[in-house]
Scaffold this active site. Sequence first.
Site, mmCIF file in Angstrom:
data_model
loop_
_atom_site.group_PDB
_atom_site.id
_atom_site.type_symbol
_atom_site.label_atom_id
_atom_site.label_comp_id
_atom_site.label_asym_id
_atom_site.label_seq_id
_atom_site.Cartn_x
_atom_site.Cartn_y
_atom_site.Cartn_z
ATOM 1 N N ASN A 40 0.862 -1.196 0.000
ATOM 2 C CA ASN A 40 0.000 0.000 0.000
ATOM 3 C C ASN A 40 0.892 1.238 0.000
ATOM 4 O O ASN A 40 1.943 1.244 0.630
ATOM 5 C CB ASN A 40 -0.954 -0.013 1.195
ATOM 6 C CG ASN A 40 -0.266 0.237 2.515
ATOM 7 O OD1 ASN A 40 0.876 -0.156 2.686
ATOM 8 N ND2 ASN A 40 -0.927 0.878 3.423
ATOM 9 N N GLY B 189 10.205 -9.905 -4.457
ATOM 10 C CA GLY B 189 10.116 -11.338 -4.157
ATOM 11 C C GLY B 189 9.397 -11.548 -2.849
ATOM 12 O O GLY B 189 8.971 -10.590 -2.197
ATOM 13 N N GLY C 251 8.742 -12.296 1.049
ATOM 14 C CA GLY C 251 9.442 -11.935 2.278
ATOM 15 C C GLY C 251 10.223 -13.115 2.828
ATOM 16 O O GLY C 251 11.355 -12.970 3.302
ATOM 17 N N GLY D 122 13.288 -11.571 0.995
ATOM 18 C CA GLY D 122 13.317 -10.699 2.183
ATOM 19 C C GLY D 122 14.279 -11.237 3.232
ATOM 20 O O GLY D 122 15.131 -10.495 3.753
ATOM 21 N N GLU E 270 8.338 0.829 10.750
ATOM 22 C CA GLU E 270 7.085 1.594 10.584
ATOM 23 C C GLU E 270 5.984 0.555 10.450
ATOM 24 O O GLU E 270 5.847 -0.084 9.411
ATOM 25 C CB GLU E 270 7.153 2.459 9.315
ATOM 26 C CG GLU E 270 8.225 3.531 9.337
ATOM 27 C CD GLU E 270 7.876 4.681 10.261
ATOM 28 O OE1 GLU E 270 6.730 4.772 10.735
ATOM 29 O OE2 GLU E 270 8.787 5.489 10.530
ATOM 30 N N CYS F 17 -2.219 2.499 7.221
ATOM 31 C CA CYS F 17 -1.743 2.333 8.600
ATOM 32 C C CYS F 17 -2.224 3.483 9.480
ATOM 33 O O CYS F 17 -2.389 3.328 10.676
ATOM 34 C CB CYS F 17 -0.219 2.271 8.602
ATOM 35 S SG CYS F 17 0.524 3.642 7.702
ATOM 36 N N GLU G 64 10.830 8.550 10.368
ATOM 37 C CA GLU G 64 11.311 8.949 9.053
ATOM 38 C C GLU G 64 10.666 10.254 8.629
ATOM 39 O O GLU G 64 10.033 10.905 9.436
ATOM 40 C CB GLU G 64 11.144 7.826 8.023
ATOM 41 C CG GLU G 64 9.804 7.196 7.923
ATOM 42 C CD GLU G 64 9.817 5.942 7.045
ATOM 43 O OE1 GLU G 64 10.883 5.397 6.729
ATOM 44 O OE2 GLU G 64 8.727 5.500 6.688
#
Length: 473
Positions: free
Chosen positions: A146, A200, A202, A206, A244, A278, A454
């Site tokens: 998202n 790819g 996770g 990841g 985050e 979020c 951030e």
Amino acid sequence: MRRFDQSYIDGGFRPVHGREEMAIIDPTTEQVTGQLVLANEEDARLAVEAASRALPTWSASTREERIDLLSALADAVEARADVLTEATIAEYGGPVEQARWRAGLAAINFRVAARLLADFPFSRRINDTEVVAQAAGVALHIVPWNSVYNVISVKMAGALAAGCPVVVKASEFSPLQTELFTECLHAAGAPAGVINVVTGLGSVAGEALTAHPDVRKISFTGSTPVGKAILRGSVDRLQRVTLELGGKAPTIVLDDADLAQAAAQALSIGFANNGQACIAGTRILVQRKQIDAFCDAIHKAAEAIVQGDPRNQRTTLGPLMNRRQYERVLGYVSKGLEEGARPIIGGEGRPKGLDRGYFVRPTVFADVTNDMAIAREEIFGPVLCVIAYEDDADAIRIANDTPYGLHAYILGKDTQRARKMASRIDAGRVAINGLSHEPLAPFGGFKQSGIGREYGLAGIEDHLEFKAIGGGF
Ligand code: NAD
């Protein structure tokens, strides 16, 4: 049908080494529109190696070189804003206006970093000591599906400004947006290896990336359980980790608010990005004596929701991202009913006239207590709760009674009173009377919504190590 079978490594698009494939499905039509070849451990290794090779040069680059690259990135994403917006609509089901706004955030993020860099203090003198800010090293940015452009760009802007080469691990659910965005990044002409992007799983790409010893900084945006797993995995290497994560934001409606206006705002804050945000305000706190009037106002405000094909300019609420999301959100609607909550709007089943696509009925539950699962867990869909409070102190208590702390909203006429309440809420951002976004202000979560900040200066500092050099003057 589009085939996504390339990674972006060392300054160019390279065939993916992985063999596993995944169908890409349009959430509005449920038609297969593409095929993704998933990057594997080999792609992950090559991406980190390219970034490592770029580190000595990029971390020694001048302020001007970094500003030039950030400005070129902003220009490049701006030049293709329409194409990027289209991709969000097709792949994600984002309504046109919201998709356009989100695509625009990417250029803003790059420009903000360029501006801050102009006088960023990489070196400061404290008595006989020089404090030097040095690039943290190769940065790995793991991003969700998202708000793809915004999340990739805000992390990348901070990292590049700090002198860190970047490897982006994009979500397996957003290959179209990722590929188009990467084409923009490529057009900006970064030196080879400074920007790398792999798409790819996770659990494969990841994990290979997070485990690579050359990755010194991990910035992750995604769900709280995955964030915790990444933090746990980082312990042996003591990588710097920024998280985050999820949220369960309260929207406090003060008793002096105009209820009709507050209801409309609460719905737009709760249903933004099809409820898949979020920062969505998902717990609407209303003073007990106003609950009935507020529920009536929600009923009325909901008449303005236009649900359907996100390509239609009038649509305000599109589908959920994929079948997994669809089933998960419907599961929460059933759970709410089992828990004794009462739907003011929505409920189980499909919305009228939408027989295809991952559409759920926009749902607002009343008679919710803050201990119910629908009030505690992040649903990530258009399902909101109305919870009664007694007075301002009680509203603050309920607002803070959550494992999360990413965002909060306060709606009311007396803004002094709202600001006073804001100072007592445990959340990284509190917005009074609307959904304000200040890209220069830090963004991040209290409690289980994350670690670190951030955006703005915080995004640059997040990618630096500080070194004190004493004497020698
Ligand atoms: P997710 O946690 O499932 O996945 C996020 C990313 O992590 C994906 O790229 C995924 O492939 C990767 N990943 C999964 N397991 C991994 C592992 N073991 N090692 C390394 N990488 C791994 O989240 P999602 O479903 O893509 O996104 C939705 C979530 O993101 C929600 O919880 C939402 O609140 C959160 N989110 C937070 C913010 C914020 O700024 N706080 C912004 C957007 C989304």
